[in-house]
Every structure is written in C-alpha cells, then in structure tokens.
Motif scaffolding. Structure first.
Motif, PDB file in Angstrom:
ATOM      1  N   ASP A 183       0.315  -0.915  -0.095  1.00 37.87           N
ATOM      2  CA  ASP A 183      -0.086   0.139   0.400  1.00 37.87           C
ATOM      3  C   ASP A 183       0.851   1.202   0.208  1.00 37.87           C
ATOM      4  O   ASP A 183       1.239   1.458   1.218  1.00 37.87           O
ATOM      5  N   PHE A 184       0.538   2.086  -1.330  1.00 38.69           N
ATOM      6  CA  PHE A 184       1.705   3.589  -1.213  1.00 38.69           C
ATOM      7  C   PHE A 184       0.138   4.537  -0.743  1.00 38.69           C
ATOM      8  O   PHE A 184      -0.912   4.538  -1.537  1.00 38.69           O
ATOM      9  N   ALA A 216       7.961  -4.447   2.318  1.00 42.42           N
ATOM     10  CA  ALA A 216       7.209  -5.592   2.743  1.00 42.42           C
ATOM     11  C   ALA A 216       6.960  -6.396   1.779  1.00 42.42           C
ATOM     12  O   ALA A 216       5.023  -6.196   1.155  1.00 42.42           O
ATOM     13  N   PHE A 217       7.203  -6.718   0.327  1.00 46.72           N
ATOM     14  CA  PHE A 217       6.686  -7.376  -0.609  1.00 46.72           C
ATOM     15  C   PHE A 217       5.588  -8.365   0.113  1.00 46.72           C
ATOM     16  O   PHE A 217       5.994  -9.381   0.954  1.00 46.72           O
ATOM     17  N   PRO A 249      18.214 -12.378  -6.054  1.00 50.51           N
ATOM     18  CA  PRO A 249      16.312 -12.982  -5.717  1.00 50.51           C
ATOM     19  C   PRO A 249      16.107 -12.231  -4.141  1.00 50.51           C
ATOM     20  O   PRO A 249      17.443 -12.048  -3.707  1.00 50.51           O
ATOM     21  N   LEU A 250      14.857 -11.221  -4.280  1.00 53.13           N
ATOM     22  CA  LEU A 250      14.353 -11.733  -2.550  1.00 53.13           C
ATOM     23  C   LEU A 250      14.885 -12.225  -1.578  1.00 53.13           C
ATOM     24  O   LEU A 250      14.499 -13.154  -1.618  1.00 53.13           O
ATOM     25  N   LYS A 254      10.092   5.838  -6.103  1.00 47.60           N
ATOM     26  CA  LYS A 254      11.836   6.038  -5.060  1.00 47.60           C
ATOM     27  C   LYS A 254      11.749   6.013  -3.918  1.00 47.60           C
ATOM     28  O   LYS A 254      11.156   6.111  -3.471  1.00 47.60           O
ATOM     29  N   LEU A 255      12.098   4.767  -3.136  1.00 42.89           N
ATOM     30  CA  LEU A 255      11.921   4.249  -2.081  1.00 42.89           C
ATOM     31  C   LEU A 255      13.137   4.672  -1.484  1.00 42.89           C
ATOM     32  O   LEU A 255      14.442   4.272  -1.758  1.00 42.89           O
TER      33      LEU A 255
END
Length: 208
Positions: free
Chosen positions: A99-100, A139-140, A172-173, A133-134
């Motif tokens: 959620d952004f 938290a995928f 990879p995550l 841009k983070l």
C-alpha cells in the motif's frame, strides 16, 4: 466471477466501447494498462551500493509469457470505468501486497507500446507509466501472479537496455547473493527505460 471488462479506444484516446478482456485481445482492440517501476537501494547483506530496480518474475500460471522476468515491478490492465490512478494502486496491492500513499508514486506519462501479435492474441496497449523511489526494500507480500521479486542494480539494467548485454546479474528477494539471468529470460521493455525512466532519473541528478 464475471468476465473482466476493459474499455477500448481509438488512436486519439477517445472511448469507443467496452468488451471482455478475451475479446479485446482476440480482436486487437486498443486498451489501457498501468506500468509500475520501483527504484530502491539494495539490501544490506548484498554489500552493494547505489540504486536498483525491483523487477518481478511472472508466475508459471500466467496465460502469456509465463516464467519470464519483467523489468517492471508490476503491470496490469485498467478495468472498465477505472481511472489509471485507481488501477495502479489496486494492481500494486494485488500483485505486490503493498500500500502506497499517493505522494509516493509519480505518473510520468502515457504512451502507446509496441503491438504484440501472436496466434489468437493481439495486444495493443496505451501504458500509463508510474514510478516510486524508495529508501529501503518494501515488505512484499506478492500475489499468485508473481513467483519472485528480484533487485537489479541500475548499472545492470543500463547494460541490458542500452547496450544489449546478454547476461543480467540480479539479487532475489530474501537471498544472500546474486544470480545471473540471460537476457532471453526477460520480456522486451519497448525502450521504456531509455525514453521514460532514465530521463526521470537524470532529472533527480541520478546519472548512469
């Protein structure tokens, strides 16, 4: 569940009608989609400096281009009657579990993408391109359409997109080290990085 309905348009962006997604692709009707790019630094355990792009690997269950890496963090259709802004936040939640706030996501432009013509499938799209841009890895909580998220250093993206590099190193995550993919494992990006994302990065003082 009912059929997914999409609005379709003429080349000038005038709404012509609404049709089921299957019919839109069978007839090659011009419809609208959202593309979402996510720029962020890498995770600390990778011991690599600089920014990169979070990209997704498509699920093996996808009807088109299964198991392929996509330079986008997310891409999806705009439903009938839905605005591009509403669509991008909905798709981010569905595909990435994130959620952004509206202030975190920038709409860069809309553009007609390359037509894809396959047996029984014609994809003609206008893409609304968004970017965030983070400051850290989000938290995928990815949905069923995404099998993996990978972080790719900007230098690797540039080598692939600008210089046709055949190998792409990515992280990879959740993994501790890099892996190498081949460019043939990636979807073509239709020069979106070169023509849209790179100028935006340059405007922020980020040069490759």
């Amino acid at each position: 569940m009912g059929q997914e309905l999409l609005d379709y348009y003429d080349q000038k962006g005038n709404l012509l009608g609404t049709a089921p997604r299957k019919e839109v692709h069978e007839k090659g009707l011009l419809h609208h989609v959202v593309h979402f790019w996510m720029i962020a630094p890498g995770e600390s355990q990778w011991n690599i400096s600089g920014l990169g792009v979070w990209c997704q690997k498509r699920s093996p269950n996808k009807a088109d281009f299964p198991n392929m890496y996509d330079i986008l963090a997310m891409g999806g259709h705009i439903d009938a009657g839905e605005s591009p802004d509403d669509a991008v936040f909905r798709e981010i939640r569905e595909e990435l579990g994130l959620d952004f706030e509206p202030s975190q996501v920038v709409c860069l432009e809309s553009r007609h993408t390359k037509d894809w013509i396959l047996p029984g499938f014609i994809d003609r799209e206008t893409a609304w391109i968004y970017i965030a841009k983070l400051s850290k890895t989000p938290a995928f909580a990815c949905g069923e359409e995404v099998s993996q998220m990978v972080w790719v250093p900007l230098g690797e993206i540039a080598a692939k997109e600008l210089h046709n590099a055949q190998e792409v190193k990515c992280y990879p995550l959740g993994a501790d080290k890099e892996m190498t993919t081949m460019s043939s494992e990636w979807l073509p990006s239709d020069r979106e990085f070169q023509e849209v994302v790179l100028p935006w990065l340059n405007s922020l003082g980020i040069f490759l």
